[in-house]
Design a protein around this motif. Structure first.
Motif, PDB file in Angstrom:
ATOM      1  N   UNK A   1       0.684  -1.307  -0.048  1.00 56.71           N
ATOM      2  CA  UNK A   1       0.204   0.197  -0.186  1.00 56.71           C
ATOM      3  C   UNK A   1       0.769   1.264  -0.128  1.00 56.71           C
ATOM      4  N   UNK A   2       2.066   1.160   0.529  1.00 54.34           N
ATOM      5  CA  UNK A   2       3.034   2.540   0.501  1.00 54.34           C
ATOM      6  C   UNK A   2       3.958   2.214  -0.652  1.00 54.34           C
ATOM      7  N   UNK A   3       3.947   1.315  -1.418  1.00 54.16           N
ATOM      8  CA  UNK A   3       4.477   1.163  -2.859  1.00 54.16           C
ATOM      9  C   UNK A   3       6.096   0.922  -2.391  1.00 54.16           C
ATOM     10  N   UNK A   4       6.252   0.608  -1.377  1.00 58.42           N
ATOM     11  CA  UNK A   4       7.654  -0.136  -1.110  1.00 58.42           C
ATOM     12  C   UNK A   4       7.801  -1.376  -1.679  1.00 58.42           C
ATOM     13  N   UNK A   5       9.076  -2.008  -1.574  1.00 56.80           N
ATOM     14  CA  UNK A   5       9.315  -3.304  -2.318  1.00 56.80           C
ATOM     15  C   UNK A   5       8.877  -4.410  -1.199  1.00 56.80           C
ATOM     16  N   UNK A   6       7.891  -5.365  -1.827  1.00 58.95           N
ATOM     17  CA  UNK A   6       7.484  -6.726  -0.979  1.00 58.95           C
ATOM     18  C   UNK A   6       8.281  -7.846  -1.314  1.00 58.95           C
ATOM     19  N   UNK A   7       9.422  -7.793  -2.127  1.00 60.45           N
ATOM     20  CA  UNK A   7      10.422  -8.716  -2.413  1.00 60.45           C
ATOM     21  C   UNK A   7      10.819  -9.658  -1.227  1.00 60.45           C
TER      22      UNK A   7
END
Length: 331
Positions: A317-323
């Motif tokens: 949701x905060x567009x950070x990296x979920x990898x």
């Protein structure tokens, strides 16, 4: 021990202690703080986005000012914890405009310094810090290190696309970065690994590149004019989709806004995370769901993009990296 000798000893210890404080102020003694935000066990600091950078001393006000705090990454709605024990005071109005994130609290208290002596010593001032863009459970009273302090406010509502974060600022405007790196297992300990998202892909393998593009975070989009702010987890059309973590569902999410065969999805918020899963049809759009529970099914992507590597679009949701959370998926 004679009374005069005891007084002299106390005076000597007090003098040594005062000189120690003068040389090493409590705010700079490098005592490590607890985890501040659920989902960020190492108090990772925001990098740079289109709104600026999160490290101490970063440019502000068009290079006319400097950042006097640090921005600790924290997903909107995540649980916030006290970095050290102390006394609360507030509210702190950082923006002074009453927007959705204009709230916070100050903590003044323990620097966690201990001395092996039974003699009375001068009190230790400890730390003083302001935590902004959070809503505390209370503005006054005592709180213990690691105890729940409040929750992260909806930063995306005010700054769409920013890396959501807590503004952490020492009261004396010194750099809190050294204290933000925990030297002990973070509190509370939790398994930050997400479950397998799609049946047939137990390790949450990410789509490589095909004629439609690449699936990794930051891959080029719109002919190089944009970046992929999500990752594409490989998933065969019609496959079963599972919840990566426990939380609350909300939706539907219409990514394409054109009603095509894959224009469906759902948001999942909980366990310190918030994520959107797109190109799936969920079994429901609201209510609680547990980690690993059936969430829905993969939609027919080949019908819309023939020859593509079918996948679920997963976007924090905060567009950070979920990898990092996806790479350790459990079967």
């Amino acid at each position: 021990m004679p009374a005069l000798s005891l007084v002299a000893l106390v005076s000597l210890v007090s003098t040594v202690f005062a000189k120690h404080l003068e040389a090493h102020p409590p705010q700079h003694q490098h005592q490590h703080w607890a985890q501040i935000c659920s989902g960020n066990p190492t108090n990772r600091i925001r990098g740079c986005d289109r709104y600026g950078c999160g490290q101490f001393g970063a440019d502000r006000h068009g290079h006319k000012g400097k950042h006097t705090g640090v921005d600790v990454i924290c997903a909107d709605g995540a649980t916030v914890y006290a970095p050290f024990s102390g006394q609360l005071s507030g509210p702190i109005r950082f923006f002074h405009n009453g927007n959705a994130i204009d709230d916070g609290v100050q903590i003044r208290g323990s620097g966690n310094c201990f001395f092996l002596t039974s003699l009375p010593l001068p009190s230790l001032p400890g730390y003083c810090v302001k935590l902004v863009c959070i809503h505390p459970i209370r503005y006054h009273g005592q709180i213990q290190k690691g105890q729940q302090l409040g929750r992260m406010l909806p930063m995306q509502r005010v700054f769409p696309g920013i890396i959501s974060h807590i503004h952490v600022e020492n009261c004396d405007h010194s750099d809190p970065t050294p204290q933000l790196t925990p030297d002990v297992p973070p509190f509370p300990q939790q398994d930050t690994r997400w479950a397998t998202v799609c049946s047939g892909n137990p390790t949450n393998e990410i789509r490589g590149c095909d004629r439609y593009g690449c699936g990794y975070y930051g891959a080029p989009r719109r002919n190089g004019k944009g970046k992929h702010t999500a990752v594409d987890v490989i998933c065969s059309d019609g496959a079963t989709v599972f919840a990566p973590f426990s939380g609350e569902l909300s939706g539907p999410i219409k990514f394409f806004h054109n009603g095509n065969a894959i224009d469906d999805g759902v948001q999942l918020r909980g366990s310190g995370f918030c994520v959107k899963l797109v190109c799936i049809h969920p079994i429901r759009y609201s209510g609680r769901i547990s980690k690993g529970e059936v969430l829905g099914r993969m939609l027919p992507m080949q019908r819309v993009f023939p020859g593509i590597t079918s996948h679920i679009h997963i976007e924090n949701c905060d567009r950070s990296d979920p990898t990092p959370n996806l790479e350790r998926g459990k079967g």
